[in-house]
Design an enzyme around this catalytic site. Structure first.
Site, mmCIF file in Angstrom:
data_model
loop_
_atom_site.group_PDB
_atom_site.id
_atom_site.type_symbol
_atom_site.label_atom_id
_atom_site.label_comp_id
_atom_site.label_asym_id
_atom_site.label_seq_id
_atom_site.Cartn_x
_atom_site.Cartn_y
_atom_site.Cartn_z
ATOM 1 N N CYS A 100 -60.805 53.136 -29.483
ATOM 2 C CA CYS A 100 -60.218 53.996 -28.434
ATOM 3 C C CYS A 100 -58.801 53.228 -27.662
ATOM 4 C CB CYS A 100 -61.128 54.237 -27.542
ATOM 5 S SG CYS A 100 -60.465 55.737 -26.428
ATOM 6 N N TYR A 101 -59.042 52.947 -26.538
ATOM 7 C CA TYR A 101 -57.956 52.338 -25.832
ATOM 8 C C TYR A 101 -57.754 51.050 -26.596
ATOM 9 C CZ TYR A 101 -55.452 49.743 -22.343
ATOM 10 O OH TYR A 101 -54.440 48.825 -21.361
ATOM 11 N N HIS A 187 -65.392 56.567 -30.753
ATOM 12 C CA HIS A 187 -66.448 55.590 -30.283
ATOM 13 C C HIS A 187 -67.678 55.385 -31.352
ATOM 14 C CE1 HIS A 187 -64.785 54.793 -26.326
ATOM 15 N NE2 HIS A 187 -64.153 55.907 -26.341
ATOM 16 N N LYS A 384 -83.167 44.173 -20.370
ATOM 17 C CA LYS A 384 -84.420 44.127 -20.005
ATOM 18 C C LYS A 384 -85.445 43.837 -21.328
ATOM 19 C CE LYS A 384 -86.423 44.920 -16.387
ATOM 20 N NZ LYS A 384 -86.261 44.033 -15.196
#
Ligand code: XMP
Length: 528
Positions: A100-101, A187, A384
């Site tokens: 993307c960017y 993405h 986690k």
């Protein structure tokens, strides 16, 4: 036996793990890229986009860097303030993938042309794959992908090839096979991109030639060395809550510095019913050096009347540090070890160019100055579920690794609005009832978290034959893998009815019970 002896297993990971670095340009999904790659058993670390060559060299001494990914980001490459990268990184001959960017940034830096798109593409889009090679190997002619961009790449210089296009992106993917440089506008890290994982795998295993040689266990060896290096000959205390994160941090620190470590549990008055006793019992069995500091009055005095959640967290963060500082003087400890994990840092906005979601007490809630020489965070890069894997490797009991996450500020961030001296007691009773019923229904292993919230909404009810005006308790139960996203649990209505009846019958101040049916996002798991 001391905490030291929990570790029956020692990592033999002396070789440097194959690594993909992710340079973070402020994209919401930068951490997801690293997560997907770690799931492929290849180590990946997210670093700020302005990584210097010196920092890159120092990383190379710890890991074998096989490739670099530029993440997405909210800026336009032509914004004056747009985040950029050190151009020398493109000269080291390392494979590069821009997303993307990052895709637009690489295009701009290889002297391509980037312009504002005629039509922005947000959400699910279809791209046409013109050349299924390189990172696009194995993709079909038409692919469903997830996009979110305002600029688009229009032209590329010689040597770079068009790999895919869409209606609004004439160059939705490009590549230079010899230089091993690729850019994709969509993405691949987001689940809505159907062959996103394949695209990342192509980059990681074909382009960068990584071996899947990282397992979360290897991190243990690295973390122990880091604690040893940071604490050196000094003494340290570890901030213990009895939860999985702080317990793993304690076990690692104990491996690193042995008897120079003391575990400290702060009783701030917002712990769950019976929690101090339970943590003491577990740690007594493990014969660790544990001190419980009673700071209930001090915390309550500072929190009474506070409404703003961010202010609550700041006060709690500060009081935590002051409490640890006070005990550290007696123990001559210069270092504080914390079980901060990766999502705590992401949500506290540790990343440059990205938004703060909430200030986790142990990150953004910390005061600017402290008398500790350093705050050491041995598991700060782990999610986690990875921490739980490590807890098992460390032979910590299920009572620890199986515990549901509990925020450091405790029930203080589950009392919505103003805190007073009575509310914590009401919420403790409610929390116990929810916990008991969920555990009776054997749902605790399926749920990420389940708890009660004392809302600031009062309403009318009937108790006995009389009008009652009292509190509303909200119940929250969610399923999640890493706490970064979560779905509300579709609990059985009979179970909800049992919980509701008990809450209103056993707690005189409660007249109404509601069930939170919001996913994360858009909501967060905790209410504050
Ligand atoms: P949210 O509410 O941001 O929570 O969706 C994600 C996970 O983080 C826990 N949490 C915290 N843990 N200090 C902590 O140690 C904090 O300030 C804090 N705030 C949220 C939350 O319980 C959930 O598991």
């Amino acid at each position: 036996m001391t905490i030291l002896c929990w570790v029956k297993w020692m990592s033999n990971a002396s070789a440097k793990p194959d690594t993909i670095l992710v340079l973070d340009f402020g994209g919401q999904y930068a951490h997801l890229i690293a997560r997907r790659i770690r799931e492929m058993k290849v180590f990946s670390e997210v670093l700020p986009c302005d990584l210097t060559m010196h920092e890159l060299e120092s990383k190379k001494s710890q890991m074998k860097i096989c490739g670099i990914i530029f993440s997405g980001g909210p800026s336009s490459v032509y914004d004056g303030e747009a985040p950029s990268f050190n151009i020398d990184i493109m000269k080291v001959g390392m494979p590069l993938l821009g997303i993307c960017y990052g895709h637009q940034l690489i295009a701009k830096n290889v002297k391509g042309r980037v312009i504002p798109a005629k039509n922005n593409e947000y959400g699910t889009t279809f791209v046409t794959v013109d050349s299924p090679v390189g990172v696009l190997k194995g993709l079909d002619k038409t692919e469903k992908v997830w996009m979110s961009h305002g600029d688009t790449v229009l032209e590329l210089p010689e040597g770079f090839h068009l790999l895919a296009h869409s209606d609004s992106s004439p160059i939705a993917a490009f590549g230079h096979e010899k230089l091993k440089i690729y850019g994709i506008q969509w993405h691949p890290e987001v689940v809505h991109t159907e062959k996103g994982n394949l695209t990342l795998r192509n980059f990681v295993f074909d382009t960068c030639e990584c071996k899947p040689n990282w397992i979360v266990d290897d991190y243990l060896d690295h973390a122990i060395k880091e604690v040893k290096r940071e604490v050196g000959e000094g003494n340290a205390i570890v901030a213990l809550s009895g939860g999985v994160d702080s317990s793993v941090a304690a076990a690692i620190a104990s491996q690193a510095i042995g008897k120079k470590l003391t575990s400290v549990l702060i009783d701030h008055g917002f712990l769950r019913q019976g929690e101090v006793e339970e943590v003491k019992k577990i740690f007594a069995k493990l014969e660790s050096n544990l001190i419980v500091l009673d700071r209930k009055e001090i915390f309550l005095k500072r929190l009474v009347g506070i409404v703003d959640p961010e202010q609550k967290r700041k006060i709690i963060g500060e009081e935590f540090i002051r409490s640890f500082e006070s005990i550290s003087k007696d123990l001559k400890a210069d270092y504080l070890i914390q079980g901060t994990i990766y999502p705590d840092r992401i949500e506290s906005g540790f990343k440059k160019h990205s938004d703060k979601i909430k200030t986790h007490h142990n990150v953004g809630g910390l005061p600017d100055t402290t008398s500790f020489k350093a705050i050491v965070e041995p598991i700060k890069d782990l999610y986690k579920d990875e921490v739980r894997v490590m807890a098992k490797r460390l032979n910590l009991p299920k009572k620890i690794w199986g515990r549901q996450p509990f925020p450091g500020p405790g029930l203080a961030v589950r009392i919505i609005g103003e805190i007073d001296s009575k509310k914590p007691e009401i919420l403790k009773k409610a929390d116990r009832i929810v916990t008991e019923e969920i555990e009776k229904a054997n749902l605790e292993d399926r749920l990420w978290q389940y708890f009660a919230i004392l809302t600031d909404s009062k309403s009318t009810g009937i108790k006995g034959d009389a009008r009652a005006y009292g509190y509303t308790i909200a119940i929250r139960a969610v399923e999640s893998i890493d706490g970064m996203t979560a779905n509300f649990a579709k609990l059985n209505h009979d179970l909800l009815e049992t919980i509701s009846s008990r809450l209103t019958n056993e707690i005189p101040e409660v007249v109404r019970v509601v069930y939170d049916i919001t996913h994360k996002p858009p909501a967060t798991i905790e209410w504050e």
